[in-house]
Structures are given as structure tokens and as C-alpha cells.
Design a protein around this motif. Structure first.
Motif, PDB file in Angstrom:
ATOM      1  N   THR A  12       0.855  -1.184   0.000  1.00  0.00           N
ATOM      2  CA  THR A  12       0.000   0.000   0.000  1.00  0.00           C
ATOM      3  C   THR A  12       0.890   1.232   0.000  1.00  0.00           C
ATOM      4  O   THR A  12       2.053   1.163   0.434  1.00  0.00           O
ATOM      5  CB  THR A  12      -0.934   0.009   1.214  1.00  0.00           C
TER       6      THR A  12
ATOM      7  N   THR B  92      -7.216  -3.919   1.218  1.00  0.00           N
ATOM      8  CA  THR B  92      -7.004  -3.098   0.033  1.00  0.00           C
ATOM      9  C   THR B  92      -5.522  -2.891  -0.193  1.00  0.00           C
ATOM     10  O   THR B  92      -4.809  -2.427   0.703  1.00  0.00           O
ATOM     11  CB  THR B  92      -7.696  -1.728   0.197  1.00  0.00           C
ATOM     12  N   SER B  93      -5.055  -3.246  -1.385  1.00  0.00           N
ATOM     13  CA  SER B  93      -3.628  -3.168  -1.656  1.00  0.00           C
ATOM     14  C   SER B  93      -3.371  -3.475  -3.128  1.00  0.00           C
ATOM     15  O   SER B  93      -4.283  -3.843  -3.868  1.00  0.00           O
ATOM     16  CB  SER B  93      -2.885  -4.182  -0.780  1.00  0.00           C
ATOM     17  N   VAL B  94      -2.129  -3.325  -3.519  1.00  0.00           N
ATOM     18  CA  VAL B  94      -1.658  -3.847  -4.796  1.00  0.00           C
ATOM     19  C   VAL B  94      -0.995  -5.183  -4.499  1.00  0.00           C
ATOM     20  O   VAL B  94      -0.112  -5.262  -3.630  1.00  0.00           O
ATOM     21  CB  VAL B  94      -0.671  -2.882  -5.473  1.00  0.00           C
TER      22      VAL B  94
ATOM     23  N   GLN C  78      -4.428  -4.065  -8.720  1.00  0.00           N
ATOM     24  CA  GLN C  78      -4.995  -3.445  -7.527  1.00  0.00           C
ATOM     25  C   GLN C  78      -6.218  -4.224  -7.065  1.00  0.00           C
ATOM     26  O   GLN C  78      -7.012  -4.708  -7.877  1.00  0.00           O
ATOM     27  CB  GLN C  78      -5.401  -2.005  -7.819  1.00  0.00           C
TER      28      GLN C  78
END
Length: 126
Positions: free
Chosen positions: A40, A91-93, A121
Motif C-alpha cells: 500500500t 485493500t492493496s496492490v 490493484q
């Protein structure tokens, strides 16, 4: 030439499940393990989970254990990250990576991976 290509990212809602796929092309005979990291903004890349290419043995970060599952299909040269009961904190890549170095637990250090995917993503909304 080795290529690592992920697919399956995108917006999901909290509580949903999502599976990321990662295809490896090129030379795979010397692959020891493949796995996943996430990152992130403003934070270091974080280990998620890994699978030994030949034995199928897995190892996970404590933060995802029991919620995320790494698997692979050798015939397709693909590895997967199944994410269940997602939360907004997920939530992140997410990056797929491969390593030719032995020691499964050593995969947690990003510098031990030599090829990386582009990182789809995965935004999780409440």
C-alpha cells in the motif's frame, strides 16, 4: 525470457471473495517457489503467502493465515491467491513473484524473488 503475469484484480466489497491468478512463462525448471506480496502507498512490500513449486507446501503471513490460500497448477505454470472474507484493510496492490532460492520461509524477503508481476490493484469497499 521469463514473464510473470497476474490477472483477476478489481474492486470488491467487504465480505466478498476474490481469486488472483499468476501465469509464469519461460524457463520454470529452476523455480523453487512462487508466491504473493502486497503493498500500500507509503508502506514496504509485505509478504502474503508462498507455495513450493514441486511439493506444494505452503507458508503464510500470520495476518492472512486462515483467510487467504495459495495454490498452484504446475501443468499450466500458474499460481493462485484465493482471498476470502475480504476486509477494507486488505485493500492493496498484490504482486506475484517467483524465487529460485531454496528455503520456503526465505521467500518472505522480497529481494529473494527475481521476477515479478505488474501488480493488480484490489480495492475493498465497505
Amino acid at each position: 525470457q521469463v514473464q510473470v503475469t497476474e490477472s483477476g484484480g478489481g474492486l470488491v466489497r467487504a465480505g466478498d471473495s476474490l481469486r488472483l491468478s499468476c501465469a509464469v512463462s519461460g524457463r520454470t525448471e529452476d523455480v523453487f517457489s512462487m508466491g504473493w506480496f502486497r503493498q500500500t502507498p507509503g508502506k514496504e512490500r509485505e509478504f502474503v503467502g508462498v507455495i513450493a513449486w514441486n511439493t506444494g507446501m505452503t507458508y503464510y503471513s500470520d495476518s492472512v493465515k486462515g483467510r487467504f490460500t495459495v495454490s498452484r497448477e504446475k501443468a499450466k505454470s500458474e499460481v493462485y491467491l484465493q482471498m476470502d472474507k475480504l476486509k477494507d484493510e486488505h485493500t492493496s496492490v498484490y504482486y506475484c513473484a517467483r524465487s529460485t532460492l531454496p528455503l520456503l520461509t526465505g521467500f518472505t524477503a522480497p529481494h529473494r524473488s527475481d521476477y515479478w508481476g505488474q501488480g493488480p490493484q484490489v480495492p475493498v469497499s465497505e
